[in-house]
Design a protein around this motif. Structure first.
Motif, PDB file in Angstrom:
ATOM      1  N   LEU A   1       0.816  -1.214   0.000  1.00 40.67           N
ATOM      2  CA  LEU A   1       0.000   0.000   0.000  1.00 40.67           C
ATOM      3  C   LEU A   1       0.848   1.261   0.000  1.00 40.67           C
ATOM      4  O   LEU A   1       0.466   2.279  -0.571  1.00 40.67           O
ATOM      5  CB  LEU A   1      -0.936   0.015   1.206  1.00 40.67           C
ATOM      6  CG  LEU A   1      -2.012  -1.057   1.214  1.00 40.67           C
ATOM      7  CD1 LEU A   1      -2.799  -1.013   2.520  1.00 40.67           C
ATOM      8  CD2 LEU A   1      -2.952  -0.883   0.025  1.00 40.67           C
ATOM      9  N   TYR A   2       2.006   1.235   0.645  1.00 44.01           N
ATOM     10  CA  TYR A   2       2.859   2.425   0.741  1.00 44.01           C
ATOM     11  C   TYR A   2       3.900   2.494  -0.365  1.00 44.01           C
ATOM     12  O   TYR A   2       4.554   3.501  -0.526  1.00 44.01           O
ATOM     13  CB  TYR A   2       3.562   2.463   2.108  1.00 44.01           C
ATOM     14  CG  TYR A   2       4.343   1.204   2.385  1.00 44.01           C
ATOM     15  CD1 TYR A   2       5.568   0.958   1.790  1.00 44.01           C
ATOM     16  CD2 TYR A   2       3.810   0.227   3.213  1.00 44.01           C
ATOM     17  CE1 TYR A   2       6.252  -0.212   2.012  1.00 44.01           C
ATOM     18  CE2 TYR A   2       4.498  -0.938   3.457  1.00 44.01           C
ATOM     19  CZ  TYR A   2       5.716  -1.148   2.852  1.00 44.01           C
ATOM     20  OH  TYR A   2       6.387  -2.318   3.072  1.00 44.01           O
ATOM     21  N   GLY A   3       4.118   1.422  -1.093  1.00 43.67           N
ATOM     22  CA  GLY A   3       5.150   1.408  -2.127  1.00 43.67           C
ATOM     23  C   GLY A   3       5.647   0.018  -2.403  1.00 43.67           C
ATOM     24  O   GLY A   3       4.924  -0.813  -2.940  1.00 43.67           O
ATOM     25  N   ILE A   4       6.877  -0.268  -1.967  1.00 39.29           N
ATOM     26  CA  ILE A   4       7.488  -1.566  -2.238  1.00 39.29           C
ATOM     27  C   ILE A   4       8.197  -2.075  -0.992  1.00 39.29           C
ATOM     28  O   ILE A   4       8.857  -1.313  -0.281  1.00 39.29           O
ATOM     29  CB  ILE A   4       8.503  -1.466  -3.397  1.00 39.29           C
ATOM     30  CG1 ILE A   4       7.805  -0.991  -4.662  1.00 39.29           C
ATOM     31  CG2 ILE A   4       9.191  -2.800  -3.653  1.00 39.29           C
ATOM     32  CD1 ILE A   4       8.724  -0.726  -5.810  1.00 39.29           C
ATOM     33  N   ALA A   5       8.072  -3.374  -0.731  1.00 39.76           N
ATOM     34  CA  ALA A   5       8.851  -4.046   0.303  1.00 39.76           C
ATOM     35  C   ALA A   5       9.950  -4.822  -0.409  1.00 39.76           C
ATOM     36  O   ALA A   5       9.686  -5.542  -1.373  1.00 39.76           O
ATOM     37  CB  ALA A   5       7.973  -4.981   1.123  1.00 39.76           C
ATOM     38  N   PHE A   6      11.171  -4.639   0.028  1.00 41.98           N
ATOM     39  CA  PHE A   6      12.325  -5.319  -0.548  1.00 41.98           C
ATOM     40  C   PHE A   6      12.802  -6.379   0.437  1.00 41.98           C
ATOM     41  O   PHE A   6      13.106  -6.060   1.579  1.00 41.98           O
ATOM     42  CB  PHE A   6      13.475  -4.335  -0.791  1.00 41.98           C
ATOM     43  CG  PHE A   6      13.235  -3.381  -1.918  1.00 41.98           C
ATOM     44  CD1 PHE A   6      13.738  -3.637  -3.182  1.00 41.98           C
ATOM     45  CD2 PHE A   6      12.508  -2.220  -1.717  1.00 41.98           C
ATOM     46  CE1 PHE A   6      13.532  -2.748  -4.225  1.00 41.98           C
ATOM     47  CE2 PHE A   6      12.292  -1.321  -2.748  1.00 41.98           C
ATOM     48  CZ  PHE A   6      12.805  -1.587  -4.002  1.00 41.98           C
ATOM     49  N   GLU A   7      12.868  -7.638  -0.011  1.00 41.74           N
ATOM     50  CA  GLU A   7      13.416  -8.687   0.843  1.00 41.74           C
ATOM     51  C   GLU A   7      14.908  -8.797   0.577  1.00 41.74           C
ATOM     52  O   GLU A   7      15.352  -8.845  -0.570  1.00 41.74           O
ATOM     53  CB  GLU A   7      12.776 -10.049   0.568  1.00 41.74           C
ATOM     54  CG  GLU A   7      13.332 -11.113   1.501  1.00 41.74           C
ATOM     55  CD  GLU A   7      12.820 -12.505   1.211  1.00 41.74           C
ATOM     56  OE1 GLU A   7      12.916 -13.346   2.125  1.00 41.74           O
ATOM     57  OE2 GLU A   7      12.353 -12.777   0.094  1.00 41.74           O
ATOM     58  N   LEU A   8      15.668  -8.874   1.653  1.00 40.00           N
ATOM     59  CA  LEU A   8      17.112  -9.012   1.539  1.00 40.00           C
ATOM     60  C   LEU A   8      17.512 -10.463   1.757  1.00 40.00           C
ATOM     61  O   LEU A   8      16.748 -11.254   2.320  1.00 40.00           O
ATOM     62  CB  LEU A   8      17.806  -8.121   2.572  1.00 40.00           C
ATOM     63  CG  LEU A   8      17.418  -6.651   2.522  1.00 40.00           C
ATOM     64  CD1 LEU A   8      18.148  -5.882   3.613  1.00 40.00           C
ATOM     65  CD2 LEU A   8      17.695  -6.053   1.158  1.00 40.00           C
ATOM     66  N   GLU A   9      18.715 -10.814   1.336  1.00 39.33           N
ATOM     67  CA  GLU A   9      19.202 -12.179   1.476  1.00 39.33           C
ATOM     68  C   GLU A   9      19.227 -12.625   2.942  1.00 39.33           C
ATOM     69  O   GLU A   9      19.031 -13.796   3.246  1.00 39.33           O
ATOM     70  CB  GLU A   9      20.607 -12.288   0.879  1.00 39.33           C
ATOM     71  CG  GLU A   9      21.140 -13.693   0.830  1.00 39.33           C
ATOM     72  CD  GLU A   9      22.489 -13.755   0.156  1.00 39.33           C
ATOM     73  OE1 GLU A   9      22.592 -14.437  -0.871  1.00 39.33           O
ATOM     74  OE2 GLU A   9      23.438 -13.106   0.665  1.00 39.33           O
ATOM     75  N   ASP A  10      19.405 -11.695   3.867  1.00 39.30           N
ATOM     76  CA  ASP A  10      19.426 -12.038   5.296  1.00 39.30           C
ATOM     77  C   ASP A  10      18.016 -12.162   5.895  1.00 39.30           C
ATOM     78  O   ASP A  10      17.858 -12.173   7.105  1.00 39.30           O
ATOM     79  CB  ASP A  10      20.275 -11.043   6.086  1.00 39.30           C
ATOM     80  CG  ASP A  10      19.716  -9.625   6.063  1.00 39.30           C
ATOM     81  OD1 ASP A  10      18.559  -9.407   5.621  1.00 39.30           O
ATOM     82  OD2 ASP A  10      20.444  -8.706   6.499  1.00 39.30           O
TER      83      ASP A  10
END
Length: 132
Positions: free
Chosen positions: A83-92
């Motif tokens: 809803l606010y934009g983008i969630a980025f998943e990191l390798e950790d």
């Protein structure tokens, strides 16, 4: 908008997102990358199996990626629209929130529910939602 040019999908599956009960499409590529699209054809989730983001994704989300890379050395593994934009998943395994409106990294995503995806077991296909 081409986010993964020069690549041909290995498979495409129509699935039902259990959290929204909406039809979506799971498109996978031979390198393990997959996209989830909604019924309107807009991507809702992108997951990478390689260490490098494609140049088109890097260009499209240049501001966000630059801010994330300033904060951590952990590579980006996934992008989910929110809803606010983008969630980025990191390798950790962390998820970072980015506001596309403010063009600003908001910090750690506390309760992110990644997009639905099919899980292939044996010869059948099971549709489920992943929780982290």
């Amino acid at each position: 908008q081409e986010l993964y040019p020069d690549e041909i999908p290995q498979s495409t599956e129509q699935i039902i997102d259990p959290s929204t009960e909406e039809v979506c499409y799971y498109v996978s590529f031979s390198d393990g990358t997959y996209f989830v699209f909604n019924a309107a054809g807009e991507w809702t989730s992108i997951h990478f199996n390689s260490k490098e983001l494609s140049s088109s994704i890097r260009t499209t989300y240049e501001d966000a990626i630059r801010q994330i890379e300033a904060e951590t050395t952990s590579p980006i593994q996934a992008l989910d629209k929110t809803l606010y934009g983008i969630a980025f998943e990191l390798e950790d395994q962390r998820w970072l929130a980015y506001s596309t409106e403010d063009k600003k990294l908001l910090g750690k995503e506390m309760e992110h529910r990644p997009a639905a995806q099919p899980i292939f077991a044996g010869s059948g296909v099971c549709f489920c939602e992943l929780f982290f």
